[in-house]
Write an enzyme that holds these catalytic residues in place. Structure first.
Site, PDB file in Angstrom:
ATOM      1  N   LYS A  54       9.318 -10.347   4.234  1.00  0.00           N
ATOM      2  CA  LYS A  54       9.586 -11.492   5.109  1.00  0.00           C
ATOM      3  C   LYS A  54      11.064 -11.874   5.189  1.00  0.00           C
ATOM      4  O   LYS A  54      11.504 -12.459   6.192  1.00  0.00           O
ATOM      5  CB  LYS A  54       8.774 -12.704   4.633  1.00  0.00           C
ATOM      6  CG  LYS A  54       7.277 -12.621   4.914  1.00  0.00           C
ATOM      7  CD  LYS A  54       6.974 -12.792   6.382  1.00  0.00           C
ATOM      8  CE  LYS A  54       5.479 -12.944   6.636  1.00  0.00           C
ATOM      9  NZ  LYS A  54       5.185 -13.171   8.066  1.00  0.00           N
ATOM     10  N   SER A 308       3.653  -4.240   1.196  1.00  0.00           N
ATOM     11  CA  SER A 308       4.498  -5.219   1.880  1.00  0.00           C
ATOM     12  C   SER A 308       4.916  -6.413   1.040  1.00  0.00           C
ATOM     13  O   SER A 308       5.846  -7.133   1.405  1.00  0.00           O
ATOM     14  CB  SER A 308       3.796  -5.719   3.151  1.00  0.00           C
ATOM     15  OG  SER A 308       2.540  -6.283   2.830  1.00  0.00           O
TER      16      SER A 308
END
Length: 409
Positions: A54, A308
């Site tokens: 992110k 991720s």
């Protein structure tokens, strides 16, 4: 349909993020390669600054703000990873940041967000409520709303991961990426396919969603983003009811397939990553591995799986590991009604030992629904070596005259 960013845009974003992000490693996985039947490599974005991808999108989005916009500050809503990405990017650029987080946010994510210098507002039960409150705050104060996925700059920032994938594994054939709102897979698909084409290669990109929050398949069928009713999932990082408008057009154009995985699949994946790869990954970050383990991905050449994020609450990790053991047939809870007389507990323990299993926990009670006055209930948590060993343990108890009742996880 959203215009797909160019390779040059992704390359410019990557240069701008050089001092903000880390180039995370890409490592082979022998265990997953054996399962799939072809080489599998893992992109360790769980080792990224703030613990997830992110920071890429947040860093690029904030870097595009004008001086006037920066002076008004930024606001975001998130249960964790996006919050930390915005907070760190804002700190690096000297921009005031306010983050709305739901009341049930994991404590480590809350403390990390505050640690990056953001003002955190805890309010509301869900991220949807936090998003509404953040939007109201932006309207009231003039702060710039930083959406977690539905903005072109966010997609371009996330897409810098795709450039790294081709740089690290130029011979990759298939890339597996988790999907929540769609920002990551849209950026990765666009950047990786453009970078691969530049060196004369064609690749496939497959998206993976948690089956309890799979908005993309019905959206693709409808031809536009549709909002679905979600259900609880351990992959809370991709628990999104509607794909973003901006990434959806890119998903339509560039993503080759989308598959779904269950919570049991995800729990097994976390366990495999812990035991075989020696890495800690959050549930949303493990869905690509879950797709391999669940047989949702065919042997299509060298496969790269994006891990991720790694921001998992230790208490959740403990529960997920137990769930993963149970889903893998290695952790069994049984309830056994017994006659209330001396030696029964010892006898059952001996039988479990004879079967080669290990008793982890014991609960012994005379109170329970359906018990006769002359009976007790014994509940055992047992560690086994897998599904066949579990059946052997149960058969050993049955042959001795006991009636073990398997307690669902």
């Amino acid at each position: 349909m959203s215009a797909v960013p160019t390779l040059a845009e992704f390359e410019d974003a990557a240069r701008g993020l050089e001092r903000v992000i880390s180039h995370t490693p890409t490592l082979p996985s022998r265990a997953l390669s054996d399962i799939l039947g072809s080489p599998v490599v893992l992109k360790m974005e769980n080792l990224q600054r703030t613990g997830s991808f992110k920071i890429r999108g947040a860093g690029h989005r904030l870097a595009q703000l004008t001086e006037e916009e920066r002076a008004h500050g930024v606001v975001a809503a998130s249960a964790g990873n996006h919050a930390q990405g915005v907070a760190l990017a804002a700190q690096a650029l000297g921009i005031p940041a306010t983050i709305f987080m739901p009341l049930g946010v994991p404590v480590p994510k809350l403390l990390a967000t505050r640690g990056y210098g953001a003002e955190v507002v805890l309010e509301g039960e869900t991220v949807a409520t936090s998003l509404r409150l953040a939007a109201e705050y932006a309207e009231r104060t003039g702060a710039i709303m930083i959406h977690p996925f539905d903005h072109r700059d966010i997609v371009v920032g996330q897409g810098t991961l795709g450039l790294e994938l081709i740089e690290d594994a130029p011979d990759v054939d298939t890339i597996l990426v988790g999907i929540g709102g769609g920002g990551l897979i849209a950026g990765v698909a666009a950047a990786a396919k453009a970078a691969a084409a530049k060196i004369g290669r064609t690749i496939r990109v497959i998206g993976v969603q948690a089956e309890n929050a799979a908005a993309v398949p019905p959206s693709l069928a409808a031809g536009h983003p549709v909002e679905i009713e979600t259900h609880p999932t351990i992959a809370d990082g991709i628990l999104v009811a509607r794909t973003g408008d901006v990434p959806f057009g890119m998903i339509q154009e560039l993503v080759d397939d989308v598959v779904t995985v269950s919570d049991d699949d995800i729990a097994r994946a976390l366990l495999v990553l812990l035991e075989q790869a020696k890495v800690v990954v959050e549930p949303a970050g493990a869905v690509g591995v879950a797709a391999i383990l669940a047989g949702k991905v065919a042997d299509t050449g060298k496969t790269l799986c994006v891990l991720s994020g790694g921001n998992i609450d230790p208490l959740l990790l403990q529960r997920v590991v137990a769930h993963g053991l149970a889903a893998s047939g290695r952790y069994l809870t049984v309830r056994i009604p017994l006659p209330d007389r001396p030696g029964q507990l010892a006898r059952v323990s001996e039988l479990v030992a004879e079967a080669g299993a290990n008793v982890m926990e014991v609960m012994h009670t005379r109170h329970g629904q359906g018990l006769q006055i002359s009976e007790v209930s014994l509940q055992l948590s047992i560690e086994t070596r897998g599904a066949e060993h579990t059946e052997l343990t149960l058969d050993t108890l049955r042959r001795a005259g006991y009636d073990p009742i398997v307690v669902p996880d």
